[in-house]
Design an enzyme around this catalytic site. Sequence first.
Site, PDB file in Angstrom:
ATOM      1  CB  CYS A 141      95.853  63.219  16.884  1.00 19.26           C
ATOM      2  SG  CYS A 141      96.999  62.526  18.091  1.00 19.26           S
TER       3      CYS A 141
ATOM      4  CB  CYS B 266      99.331  64.094  16.771  1.00 18.04           C
ATOM      5  SG  CYS B 266      99.006  62.332  16.680  1.00 18.04           S
TER       6      CYS B 266
END
Length: 145
Positions: free
Chosen positions: A71, A68
């Site tokens: 993230c 991600c």
Amino acid sequence: MSDHLVVCTHCGGVNRLPEQRPAQDGKCGKCGSKLFEGHPADVGGELFDKQVARSSVPVLVDVWAPWCGPCRAMAPAYEQAARELEPAVRLIKLNSDANQQIAARLGIQGIPTMILFERGRERARTSGAMPAQQIVRWVRQHLPA
């Protein structure tokens, strides 16, 4: 005033710290590791559940995944927020790929998602990457003074 229960992120030992003693100096009675190191520990499974259920210190979890982009982009900000919020709040990370059952149990629909727990109960939740100061503000607005 009462003692604080702090769960070690290394061994899962539950430690009782007197309220008048500075928590940032605390060491685990089981493994000897520092209880607060100024950075979020990556936990999973039993250790995640123990952190949330047994700690009297509020726990902020960042649910993330290695693939991600947002993230990974938020990781340094989350690290900086840990330096500012600990030892009043425990910051941990939960890899949603490695801990799919926990992520499902938490109802994670998008990442990054941060969930603030206090005494075993979810107090607040937000999704999306944030800069460090926004993370700190968000946590402080959801905890009693």
